[in-house]
Design a protein around this motif. Structure first.
Motif, short mmCIF file in Angstrom:
data_model
loop_
_atom_site.label_atom_id
_atom_site.label_comp_id
_atom_site.label_asym_id
_atom_site.label_seq_id
_atom_site.Cartn_x
_atom_site.Cartn_y
_atom_site.Cartn_z
N SER A 1 3.03 1.39 9.88
CA SER A 1 2.36 1.40 8.57
C SER A 1 2.43 0.09 7.81
O SER A 1 1.65 -0.14 6.89
CB SER A 1 2.99 2.49 7.70
OG SER A 1 4.33 2.14 7.37
N ARG A 2 3.44 -0.75 8.14
CA ARG A 2 3.72 -1.99 7.40
C ARG A 2 4.14 -1.69 5.96
O ARG A 2 3.97 -2.52 5.07
CB ARG A 2 2.50 -2.93 7.44
CG ARG A 2 2.03 -3.26 8.84
CD ARG A 2 0.81 -4.14 8.86
NE ARG A 2 1.13 -5.50 8.46
CZ ARG A 2 0.23 -6.49 8.41
NH1 ARG A 2 -1.04 -6.25 8.72
NH2 ARG A 2 0.59 -7.69 8.05
N LYS A 3 4.68 -0.50 5.73
CA LYS A 3 5.12 -0.08 4.40
C LYS A 3 6.60 0.31 4.47
O LYS A 3 6.98 1.20 5.23
CB LYS A 3 4.31 1.11 3.90
CG LYS A 3 2.80 0.87 3.83
CD LYS A 3 2.44 -0.10 2.73
CE LYS A 3 0.92 -0.27 2.63
NZ LYS A 3 0.54 -1.25 1.60
N ARG A 4 7.42 -0.36 3.65
CA ARG A 4 8.85 -0.05 3.66
C ARG A 4 9.13 1.36 3.15
O ARG A 4 10.06 2.02 3.61
CB ARG A 4 9.62 -1.08 2.83
CG ARG A 4 9.66 -2.46 3.48
CD ARG A 4 10.55 -3.40 2.69
NE ARG A 4 10.64 -4.69 3.35
CZ ARG A 4 9.80 -5.69 3.16
NH1 ARG A 4 8.78 -5.52 2.30
NH2 ARG A 4 9.93 -6.83 3.79
N CYS B 1 4.43 7.80 6.14
CA CYS B 1 3.19 7.04 5.95
C CYS B 1 2.30 7.70 4.90
O CYS B 1 1.71 7.01 4.06
CB CYS B 1 2.42 6.93 7.27
SG CYS B 1 3.24 5.91 8.51
N SER C 1 3.83 7.08 1.44
CA SER C 1 3.62 5.69 1.03
C SER C 1 2.18 5.44 0.61
O SER C 1 1.92 4.81 -0.41
CB SER C 1 4.00 4.76 2.19
OG SER C 1 3.74 3.42 1.87
N PHE C 2 1.25 5.97 1.40
CA PHE C 2 -0.17 5.78 1.08
C PHE C 2 -0.53 6.49 -0.22
O PHE C 2 -1.29 5.97 -1.03
CB PHE C 2 -1.04 6.29 2.22
CG PHE C 2 -2.50 6.01 2.06
CD1 PHE C 2 -3.00 4.74 2.25
CD2 PHE C 2 -3.38 7.02 1.70
CE1 PHE C 2 -4.35 4.48 2.10
CE2 PHE C 2 -4.73 6.77 1.54
CZ PHE C 2 -5.21 5.48 1.75
N SER D 1 0.68 4.52 -3.13
CA SER D 1 -0.20 3.37 -3.31
C SER D 1 -1.50 3.76 -3.98
O SER D 1 -2.00 3.07 -4.88
CB SER D 1 -0.49 2.73 -1.94
OG SER D 1 -1.42 1.68 -2.07
#
Length: 464
Positions: free
Chosen positions: A117-120, A436, A439-440, A443
């Protein structure tokens, strides 16, 4: 170290941004949460095949014969036999090491989610969920199977570096990923049933952009994956092809016999198993007890009402998370698909055979359908605007399913219960999926609030 080597490892080091510096809490909270969830496992004793794994090496080939480890359960013996030499039949050290491996696997899932995901935030949520999750608990409570946690550690490293290689279009980095793929297969080959997903994703990326350089890059990656599997097969780590065919044939004959007997439960078992990953099966019994004590309706009406409540919760949750993005364009297809799935199941239970149980399957089966609908729709919805999230959604949806599908097909006569060891890898994928999605969603809500704030500022300025 020459410049090329320094550049190769520098790319990986710069991209990792290890959380031990910025997020030391990950190394504190995850072990604490895991301990609170698993502390009673330290009181368990060795049993059954634990003893077999401790002593089988010497009886089969001799203490140091390498043949001990090049077969489908070689990874199990590689972990258990040295422990047997060190601790003999003292059970506590085995369960302590199993706990430590669970913690390390939970931390490694941070990198799994970060790579996808490139999301911490996705990594943090996934890591915490896996550390306390009930699904796949057999892997902890049956020390013989603790090698699966080692497999997850290596698989997480493979996924992280593989996605990094894709973004940088570097085969050199992918060679390092293949090393971890080999290690994951070798140490936990009896749990790595779903490795087909990695071939499918490579094909997905290949067909997205049919240019000569891109095609050669992904064909090379597919070839390296194939060579890795062939290498381990040549060493004897896989079952023989004839043995695999016999296992699937046996599963087919079992399903055929069930069908001839009018027992159609097995059609629902794969969905029920998936539902047991989403919500542990113990909860369904508690919910059913609550419903029985609350209302005196006929079983069908209870199931229909429960289905309606699940349908409402799913659509409200989905709408609240993503409604800000595209409004009805997002919600209407999911609403339609989930409604069809719910009504279809209600009619199946209404008109189906008396041999189809009611609540035992309708809860997890509904959730399984909703999960597939959600993952598929996120893939189609964002395949152009948010390609990374779209790829993550379909990759993780297929990952969860494929990693339990083979045991399900081989043993179609049962639904796999939540704590079963066969679901450990699938649950890792599901934890990452939820990470994921969380996180999304955060965002999206942040973007929505920012846009709303801009709107009110424009209105205020225009009023002057």
């Amino acid at each position: 170290m020459n410049d090329k080597t320094r550049s190769f490892f520098g790319d990986i080091e710069d991209s990792c941004n290890l959380p031990i510096v910025k997020y030391p809490w990950l190394f504190i909270i995850v072990p604490v949460m895991a301990f609170l969830a698993l502390r009673h496992s330290f009181d368990l004793a060795l049993w059954g095949d634990d003893f077999l794994a401790i002593f089988i090496n010497e009886s089969n080939y001799g203490e140091f014969d390498i043949k001990n480890y090049f077969h489908p359960y070689g990874g199990t013996f590689l972990v258990m036999y040295p422990l047997g030499k060190l601790f003999s039949l003292q059970s506590f050290p085995y369960y302590l090491i199993s706990f430590i491996l669970k913690v390390l696997a939970s931390i490694s899932i941070y990198f799994f989610a970060l790579g996808v995901s490139r999301k911490r935030l996705a990594g943090m949520v996934a890591s915490l969920l896996f550390s306390v999750g009930f699904v796949g608990l057999d892997t902890t409570n049956w020390t013989l199977k603790m090698n699966a946690y080692v497999g997850i550690i290596f698989l997480s490293a493979f996924v992280y570096i593989s996605f990094l290689s894709k973004r940088k279009e570097s085969l050199k980095i992918y060679l390092l990923a293949i090393v971890f793929f080999l290690l994951a297969l070798f140490i936990a080959i009896s749990r790595m049933h779903g490795f087909l997903i990695f071939f499918l994703m490579e094909i997905r990326w290949l067909v997205r952009k049919l240019e000569k350089k891109t095609v050669m890059f992904y064909l090379s990656r597919i070839l390296l994956l194939g060579i890795s599997i062939y290498f381990l097969k040549a060493l004897g780590c896989f079952y023989h092809t004839s043995a695999n065919i016999e296992r699937f044939k046996h599963g087919y004959l079992l399903a055929h016999d069930l069908f001839d007997q009018g027992n159609y439960d097995f059609f629902l078992y794969p969905f029920s198993t998936l539902g047991n990953i989403i919500l542990p099966d113990a909860y369904y019994g508690k919910i059913w007890q609550f419903i029985n004590s609350s209302v005196s309706w006929k079983p069908f009406y209870k199931n229909a009402a429960f289905s309606g409540v699940l349908w409402l919760i799913f659509n409200l949750a989905f709408g609240l998370n993503l409604f800000s993005r595209k409004g009805k364009i997002i919600c209407l297809p999911v609403l339609t698909a989930s409604s069809i799935w719910t009504l279809m199941l209600i009619f199946v239970f209404l008109f189906g055979s008396a041999n189809i149980s009611q609540f035992a399957y309708i809860g997890p089966t509904l959730l399984a359908g909703y999960f597939i609908i959600l993952g598929s729709w996120l893939f189609f919805l964002f395949r152009k605007s948010e390609t990374n999230f779209s790829d993550s959604a379909i990759f993780l949806t297929c990952f969860v399913i494929l990693f339990f599908l083979t045991p399900q097909l081989v043993s179609p006569q049962m639904s796999i219960w939540s704590s079963h060891r066969y679901l450990t890898f699938s649950f890792a994928g599901f934890a990452v999926f939820l990470g994921c999605l969380a996180s999304f969603s955060v965002s999206e809500l942040t973007t929505f609030n920012q846009n709303k704030s801009k709107f009110f500022r424009i209105v205020k300025l225009s009023s002057f």
